[in-house]
Design a protein around this motif. Structure first.
Motif, short mmCIF file in Angstrom:
data_model
loop_
_atom_site.label_atom_id
_atom_site.label_comp_id
_atom_site.label_asym_id
_atom_site.label_seq_id
_atom_site.Cartn_x
_atom_site.Cartn_y
_atom_site.Cartn_z
N GLY A 25 45.56 35.34 32.45
CA GLY A 25 45.41 34.34 33.47
C GLY A 25 44.15 33.49 33.08
O GLY A 25 43.25 33.99 32.45
N LEU A 26 43.95 32.28 33.82
CA LEU A 26 42.71 31.39 33.62
C LEU A 26 41.81 31.72 34.72
O LEU A 26 42.34 31.75 35.87
CB LEU A 26 43.29 30.04 33.37
N ASP A 27 40.54 31.27 34.61
CA ASP A 27 39.67 31.46 35.65
C ASP A 27 39.37 29.87 35.88
O ASP A 27 40.16 29.11 35.37
CB ASP A 27 38.21 32.01 35.42
N GLY A 28 38.44 29.56 36.80
CA GLY A 28 38.36 28.31 37.03
C GLY A 28 37.69 27.41 36.17
O GLY A 28 37.84 26.19 36.36
N ASN A 29 37.38 27.74 34.86
CA ASN A 29 36.82 27.06 33.85
C ASN A 29 38.11 27.00 32.64
O ASN A 29 37.51 26.64 31.74
CB ASN A 29 35.85 27.47 33.52
N GLY A 30 39.04 27.48 33.09
CA GLY A 30 40.07 27.49 31.97
C GLY A 30 39.93 28.54 30.95
O GLY A 30 40.72 28.25 29.78
N LEU A 31 39.14 29.60 31.27
CA LEU A 31 39.19 30.91 30.44
C LEU A 31 40.30 31.71 30.70
O LEU A 31 40.20 32.30 31.82
CB LEU A 31 37.62 31.27 30.47
N MET A 32 40.84 32.30 29.66
CA MET A 32 41.37 33.61 29.80
C MET A 32 40.55 34.49 29.99
O MET A 32 39.70 34.85 29.29
CB MET A 32 42.54 33.86 28.43
N TYR A 33 40.72 35.28 31.06
CA TYR A 33 40.17 36.66 31.49
C TYR A 33 40.17 37.53 30.41
O TYR A 33 38.67 38.05 30.12
CB TYR A 33 40.65 37.41 32.66
N CYS A 34 40.95 37.76 29.54
CA CYS A 34 41.00 38.67 28.53
C CYS A 34 39.80 38.31 27.32
O CYS A 34 39.20 39.05 26.69
CB CYS A 34 42.15 39.09 27.71
N VAL A 35 39.88 37.06 27.34
CA VAL A 35 38.96 36.42 26.20
C VAL A 35 37.53 36.28 26.96
O VAL A 35 36.39 36.41 26.30
CB VAL A 35 39.32 34.92 25.80
N LYS A 36 37.44 35.92 28.07
CA LYS A 36 36.00 35.73 28.83
C LYS A 36 35.30 37.19 28.88
O LYS A 36 34.13 37.46 28.80
CB LYS A 36 36.35 35.46 30.30
N ALA A 37 36.03 38.30 28.81
CA ALA A 37 35.63 39.57 28.69
C ALA A 37 34.34 39.74 27.64
O ALA A 37 33.81 40.77 27.70
CB ALA A 37 36.69 40.54 28.80
N VAL A 38 34.80 39.18 26.58
CA VAL A 38 33.81 39.24 25.31
C VAL A 38 32.75 38.20 25.34
O VAL A 38 31.80 38.41 24.18
CB VAL A 38 34.68 39.43 23.90
N THR A 39 32.85 37.20 26.09
CA THR A 39 31.72 36.15 25.98
C THR A 39 30.26 36.47 26.13
O THR A 39 29.55 35.62 26.01
CB THR A 39 32.43 35.02 26.61
N GLY A 40 30.27 37.37 26.80
CA GLY A 40 28.75 38.22 27.09
C GLY A 40 28.19 38.67 25.76
O GLY A 40 26.85 39.15 25.93
#
Length: 231
Positions: A25-40
């Motif tokens: 699914g997407l967060d409020g900024n349109g990022l898929m959570y599974c992809v957001k998981a590696v953005t740090g």
């Protein structure tokens, strides 16, 4: 830095008729959570990034197309891959093993859970990315693996779902040589409910060295119920 690969397993099966797994699914900024998981993480240090999913989910929800749009957004479309498993696996280590063997992955690897986020430098060595339990405001302590660290700053033990330390694995496991993981998985694959912590523990018993690496900004999306409650 030598060759390094990032692998994110998101291949948990769902029953027929259930909705799309929440990590897609997407967060409020349109990022898929599974992809957001590696953005740090500094994604420039990786030669390749693999997201392993079930083919049936990819077909049903058009996940490959959605994820490639996300890759373009983060500038990793040239080295990020969606690897589709034909059949569900029995464990997360099996999902990782299949990804490694089927794609001929060599060198150093970082395994990153899709249900958590943190920021950290990427280390090309045997590493467990850790975080202190007492720094969390909300956490389900029963779904973590706990890490014991000695005075020389080496990991001496890791135990699944038993609080033996204030430090737990934040969802990142680094292996300096992926062959170590592959060989250990092949020895332990018949065990029921196999976890990555079991593979690391077995390697520790063979005098392998793992360093803890404290992360920052840890976020735990946890289970579906935790996710609905906290986000």
């Amino acid at each position: 830095m030598s060759k390094m690969t990032l692998i994110v397993p998101i291949a948990a099966d769902t029953k027929e008729g259930q909705e799309m797994p929440y990590l897609f699914g997407l967060d409020g900024n349109g990022l898929m959570y599974c992809v957001k998981a590696v953005t740090g993480l500094d994604l420039s240090v990786f030669d390749a990034v693999y997201f392993t999913i079930l083919k049936k989910h990819s077909i049903q929800y058009r996940l490959a197309e959605m994820m490639r749009i996300q890759f373009e957004r983060f500038g990793i479309a040239d080295k990020a891959y969606v690897y589709e498993l034909e059949q569900p696996t029995a464990s997360q280590p099996e999902t990782l093993y299949r990804t490694i063997v089927d794609n001929g992955i060599t060198g150093a690897v970082l395994f990153k859970d899709a249900d958590s986020y943190f920021t950290a430098d990427v280390l090309c060595e045997n590493t467990i990315y850790t975080y202190p339990l007492d720094s969390m405001q909300m956490v389900n302590p029963q779904n973590k693996s706990y890490v014991v660290i000695d005075d020389m700053y080496y990991v001496t033990n890791i135990i699944e779902k038993k609080i033996v330390s204030r430090f737990f694995c934040a969802g990142g496991y680094g292996f300096e040589d992926v062959c170590e993981f592959v060989q250990e998985y092949e020895k332990l694959s018949a065990l029921p409910q196999l976890h990555l912590s079991h593979i690391v523990f077995s390697l520790l018993l063979q005098q392998a060295h793992f360093r803890p690496h404290m992360v920052k900004g840890y976020q735990d999306w946890g289970t579906r119920d935790d996710f609905q409650r906290n986000y």
